[in-house]
Design an enzyme around this catalytic site. Structure first.
Site, PDB file in Angstrom:
ATOM      1  N   HIS A   1      -6.198  13.644  -9.977  1.00 47.72           N
ATOM      2  CA  HIS A   1      -6.084  12.223 -10.321  1.00 47.72           C
ATOM      3  C   HIS A   1      -5.018  11.956 -11.380  1.00 47.72           C
ATOM      4  O   HIS A   1      -4.497  10.836 -11.458  1.00 47.72           O
ATOM      5  CB  HIS A   1      -7.437  11.697 -10.801  1.00 47.72           C
ATOM      6  CG  HIS A   1      -8.460  11.608  -9.705  1.00 47.72           C
ATOM      7  ND1 HIS A   1      -8.386  10.667  -8.709  1.00 47.72           N
ATOM      8  CD2 HIS A   1      -9.551  12.367  -9.432  1.00 47.72           C
ATOM      9  CE1 HIS A   1      -9.400  10.815  -7.879  1.00 47.72           C
ATOM     10  NE2 HIS A   1     -10.124  11.841  -8.284  1.00 47.72           N
TER      11      HIS A   1
ATOM     12  N   ASN B   1      -3.426  12.685  -4.593  1.00 48.15           N
ATOM     13  CA  ASN B   1      -4.684  12.796  -5.340  1.00 48.15           C
ATOM     14  C   ASN B   1      -5.453  14.053  -4.954  1.00 48.15           C
ATOM     15  O   ASN B   1      -5.980  14.764  -5.813  1.00 48.15           O
ATOM     16  CB  ASN B   1      -5.556  11.565  -5.088  1.00 48.15           C
ATOM     17  CG  ASN B   1      -5.484  10.556  -6.218  1.00 48.15           C
ATOM     18  OD1 ASN B   1      -5.073  10.873  -7.331  1.00 48.15           O
ATOM     19  ND2 ASN B   1      -5.883   9.330  -5.940  1.00 48.15           N
TER      20      ASN B   1
ATOM     21  N   ASP C   1      -4.456   2.226  -4.603  1.00 54.31           N
ATOM     22  CA  ASP C   1      -3.000   2.170  -4.445  1.00 54.31           C
ATOM     23  C   ASP C   1      -2.569   0.848  -3.807  1.00 54.31           C
ATOM     24  O   ASP C   1      -1.524   0.786  -3.159  1.00 54.31           O
ATOM     25  CB  ASP C   1      -2.508   3.356  -3.618  1.00 54.31           C
ATOM     26  CG  ASP C   1      -3.099   3.387  -2.221  1.00 54.31           C
ATOM     27  OD1 ASP C   1      -4.170   2.763  -2.020  1.00 54.31           O
ATOM     28  OD2 ASP C   1      -2.517   4.026  -1.331  1.00 54.31           O
TER      29      ASP C   1
ATOM     30  N   ASP D   1      -2.469   8.978 -11.087  1.00 50.80           N
ATOM     31  CA  ASP D   1      -2.229   7.987 -12.145  1.00 50.80           C
ATOM     32  C   ASP D   1      -0.744   7.902 -12.480  1.00 50.80           C
ATOM     33  O   ASP D   1      -0.202   6.806 -12.695  1.00 50.80           O
ATOM     34  CB  ASP D   1      -3.019   8.347 -13.407  1.00 50.80           C
ATOM     35  CG  ASP D   1      -4.513   8.125 -13.233  1.00 50.80           C
ATOM     36  OD1 ASP D   1      -4.904   7.495 -12.231  1.00 50.80           O
ATOM     37  OD2 ASP D   1      -5.280   8.597 -14.090  1.00 50.80           O
TER      38      ASP D   1
ATOM     39  N   ASP E   1       0.864  -1.184   0.000  1.00 59.70           N
ATOM     40  CA  ASP E   1       0.000   0.000   0.000  1.00 59.70           C
ATOM     41  C   ASP E   1       0.900   1.233   0.000  1.00 59.70           C
ATOM     42  O   ASP E   1       1.951   1.234   0.652  1.00 59.70           O
ATOM     43  CB  ASP E   1      -0.911   0.003   1.233  1.00 59.70           C
ATOM     44  CG  ASP E   1      -2.002   1.047   1.135  1.00 59.70           C
ATOM     45  OD1 ASP E   1      -3.029   0.776   0.493  1.00 59.70           O
ATOM     46  OD2 ASP E   1      -1.816   2.143   1.687  1.00 59.70           O
TER      47      ASP E   1
END
Length: 299
Positions: free
Chosen positions: A188, A183, A218, A192, A175
């Site tokens: 976003h 974010n 994630d 990404d 994680d």
């Protein structure tokens, strides 16, 4: 078996992709030679010019003839290599049958005919591969990162844990720390970018036999079929953390702060149940995340 000649393109099928150790069988495309040569204009060419092709079974210039004979090669005005999947043919042409004023046109015809063979053969192969690739990508791959997706991960996990031989393996649950802030603060697109970069880091720091998956958001999962000892798995995690910490993540001139937390489970030593194995890896990962927050606060 049925007589005549054909071009056959073969593809192996394994039931344990991407390990590819259990061979299931093969898929073949059979191309009718008569129709292929007719469609590409080879037979009409043979009525006007001396043409020969050698390289049966893709063996190239040293292979047997399957169109024409060796004399054409000895008197060839032009030769051309035709690349086919798994090898090549060599085609030769002579103007002995042709009027002298057709020389230039003949060269063009030979080349067009040769390229026509290539295009038709490759087109059939590419259509099959393309169809397979699209279906495979849609069902088993994560669209953003190109890693295997959750569905693939748990299908493979179920297969591994139900293996009667109980072959040992490990899973690593990963994680990202700081991903939500990236974010929220930068959008976003930045998120990404980070996910793609981390996916590439993971791929660069594991073995080719290890299977890397993005479960969503994630969260990542790595299956290590040939690593089941505690020190081996911890070495992989250390390597991944080091690679992420040393990487400079920059999006639109913004420096992004990122690290990762990880935990692992060993099959069958920790448990021989798939869900419990993943749960064990997740619990260890969350403990690692807590420790990471404590260290951050202390600084």
């Amino acid at each position: 078996v049925q007589g005549g000649q054909a071009i056959i393109a073969r593809f192996p099928v394994f039931d344990d992709v991407p390990i590819n150790s259990n061979y299931w069988g093969g898929v073949s495309i059979v191309i009718n030679v008569e129709e292929l040569f007719e469609d590409t204009g080879l037979y009409s060419l043979l009525n006007k010019f001396d043409v020969a092709i050698r390289g049966l079974d893709g063996t190239g210039g040293q292979g047997p003839f399957f169109i024409g004979n060796e004399e054409v090669f000895n008197e060839a005005d032009i030769t051309s290599v035709i690349e086919i999947p798994g090898g090549s043919w060599v085609m030769a042409g002579s103007m002995m049958k042709a009027p002298s004023n057709t020389f230039l046109n003949s060269l063009i015809i030979y080349r067009v005919m040769g390229y026509g063979l290539i295009v038709l053969i490759l087109l059939l192969v590419m259509l099959l591969y393309r169809s397979y690739h699209l279906a495979h990508r849609a069902s088993m791959l994560d669209e953003l990162t190109g890693l295997h997706n959750r569905r693939f991960a748990f299908i493979l996990l179920e297969k591994f844990t139900q293996d009667q031989k109980k072959k040992p393996f490990a899973v690593i649950s990963i994680d990202l720390n700081g991903f939500k802030d990236i974010n929220d603060n930068f959008g976003h697109q930045a998120g990404d970018y980070v996910l793609i970069e981390v996916a590439n880091i993971i791929l660069d720091n594991v073995r080719q036999t290890d299977i890397c998956c993005r479960l969503g958001g994630d969260e990542f999962l790595i299956l290590l079929p040939r690593a089941y000892k505690k020190n081996e798995v911890e070495s992989v995690i250390y390597k991944l953390k080091k690679a992420v910490n040393e990487r400079s993540f920059k999006f639109e001139q913004h420096n992004l702060s990122l690290s990762l937390s990880a935990g692992y489970g060993l099959f069958p030593y920790d448990t021989d149940d798939m869900e419990e194995l993943v749960h064990k890896a997740d619990l260890m990962m969350y403990e690692d995340k807590k420790e990471s927050k404590i260290i951050t606060k202390s600084h």
